[in-house]
Design a protein around this motif. Structure first.
Motif, mmCIF file in Angstrom:
data_model
loop_
_atom_site.group_PDB
_atom_site.id
_atom_site.type_symbol
_atom_site.label_atom_id
_atom_site.label_comp_id
_atom_site.label_asym_id
_atom_site.label_seq_id
_atom_site.Cartn_x
_atom_site.Cartn_y
_atom_site.Cartn_z
ATOM 1 N N CYS A 98 0.807 -1.230 0.000
ATOM 2 C CA CYS A 98 0.000 0.000 0.000
ATOM 3 C C CYS A 98 0.838 1.277 0.000
ATOM 4 C CB CYS A 98 -0.952 0.017 1.186
ATOM 5 S SG CYS A 98 -0.177 0.345 2.788
ATOM 6 N N SER B 289 -4.611 -3.162 -1.440
ATOM 7 C CA SER B 289 -3.904 -4.043 -0.538
ATOM 8 C C SER B 289 -4.858 -5.093 0.047
ATOM 9 C CB SER B 289 -3.263 -3.223 0.585
ATOM 10 O OG SER B 289 -2.686 -4.062 1.539
ATOM 11 N N GLU B 290 -6.041 -4.657 0.445
ATOM 12 C CA GLU B 290 -7.035 -5.609 0.972
ATOM 13 C C GLU B 290 -7.420 -6.627 -0.076
ATOM 14 O OE1 GLU B 290 -10.123 -2.930 2.181
ATOM 15 O OE2 GLU B 290 -9.180 -2.520 4.124
ATOM 16 N N CYS C 173 -2.195 -1.733 6.217
ATOM 17 C CA CYS C 173 -2.802 -2.908 5.582
ATOM 18 C C CYS C 173 -2.372 -4.235 6.210
ATOM 19 C CB CYS C 173 -2.484 -2.913 4.094
ATOM 20 S SG CYS C 173 -0.744 -3.251 3.707
ATOM 21 N N GLU C 174 -1.486 -4.185 7.193
ATOM 22 C CA GLU C 174 -0.989 -5.362 7.916
ATOM 23 C C GLU C 174 -0.169 -6.319 7.052
ATOM 24 O OE1 GLU C 174 -4.205 -7.146 10.092
ATOM 25 O OE2 GLU C 174 -4.471 -5.362 11.322
ATOM 26 N N TRP C 175 0.405 -5.794 5.975
ATOM 27 C CA TRP C 175 1.308 -6.598 5.158
ATOM 28 C C TRP C 175 2.588 -6.839 5.951
ATOM 29 C CZ3 TRP C 175 0.261 -8.632 0.424
ATOM 30 C CH2 TRP C 175 1.313 -9.215 -0.251
ATOM 31 N N ARG D 156 -5.128 1.255 0.111
ATOM 32 C CA ARG D 156 -5.639 0.345 1.139
ATOM 33 C C ARG D 156 -6.592 -0.673 0.514
ATOM 34 N NH1 ARG D 156 -5.992 -0.438 6.906
ATOM 35 N NH2 ARG D 156 -7.425 -2.160 7.050
ATOM 36 N N TRP D 157 -7.495 -0.199 -0.353
ATOM 37 C CA TRP D 157 -8.440 -1.119 -0.999
ATOM 38 C C TRP D 157 -7.715 -2.132 -1.872
ATOM 39 C CZ3 TRP D 157 -11.866 3.493 -2.838
ATOM 40 C CH2 TRP D 157 -12.640 3.947 -1.764
#
Length: 173
Positions: free
Chosen positions: A42, A166-167, A59-61, A163-164
């Motif tokens: 992201c 990445s999700e 994004c918690e990547w 973000r979208w």
């Protein structure tokens, strides 16, 4: 080798374990800090440092994980709102960088997740301010309120789009 340790480790690895344990005691919920490099998913620079490694705070990547280059990038349809002078265009695309690069505009106001169906509903919703059968609308209090609500809490609409994406990448969509 430290002979009294329950597991035979060299002094260097024992020091790493000691640092790791100290970090867990000081920050059991992780330590928020700048990532060493931007998140590959992201682009965020904010991360959470855990003893086991870094996670992107947006994004918690997991830092170090590499997106599979053989996979097609995820498709994320968005409705975009751009301003040119006193007019606002409501359009849709799956590739906003390319699309907005082709359009004259002064400002990207917001993104809204959605496809042509959402775009059509917005055209109908703000139809009283529409210029003919175009996708351009006169600025109005209602349209300004809508774009402000979409942009609330986000300094840059591109961050929301990232973000979208990445999700979608994380979900394998």
């Amino acid at each position: 080798m430290a002979g009294s340790a329950p597991v035979l480790l060299c002094d260097r690895h024992l020091a790493l374990v000691a640092d790791w344990l100290a970090g867990r005691e000081e920050h059991p919920d992780g330590l928020t800090d700048l990532l060493p490099t931007p998140c590959p998913a992201c682009g965020s620079r904010l991360g959470v440092r855990w003893p086991s490694g870094w996670l992107c705070a947006v994004c918690e990547w997991r830092l170090g994980d590499v997106p599979d280059a053989d996979l097609a990038p995820p498709r994320v349809d968005v409705v975009y709102y751009i301003r040119f002078d006193d007019r606002i265009k409501i359009g849709t695309t799956a590739n906003p960088r390319q699309r907005l690069g082709r359009l004259w505009h002064h400002e990207l106001l917001a993104f809204e997740r959605g496809d042509r169906g959402v775009e059509g509903r917005r055209h109908e919703q703000f139809g009283a301010w529409r210029f003919g059968r175009t996708e351009w609308f006169a600025a109005s209090a209602e349209l300004d309120a809508h774009t402000s609500a979409l942009a609330a809490g986000v300094d840059d609409p591109w961050q929301r789009y990232a973000r979208w994406r990445s999700e979608a990448l994380a979900l394998g969509a």
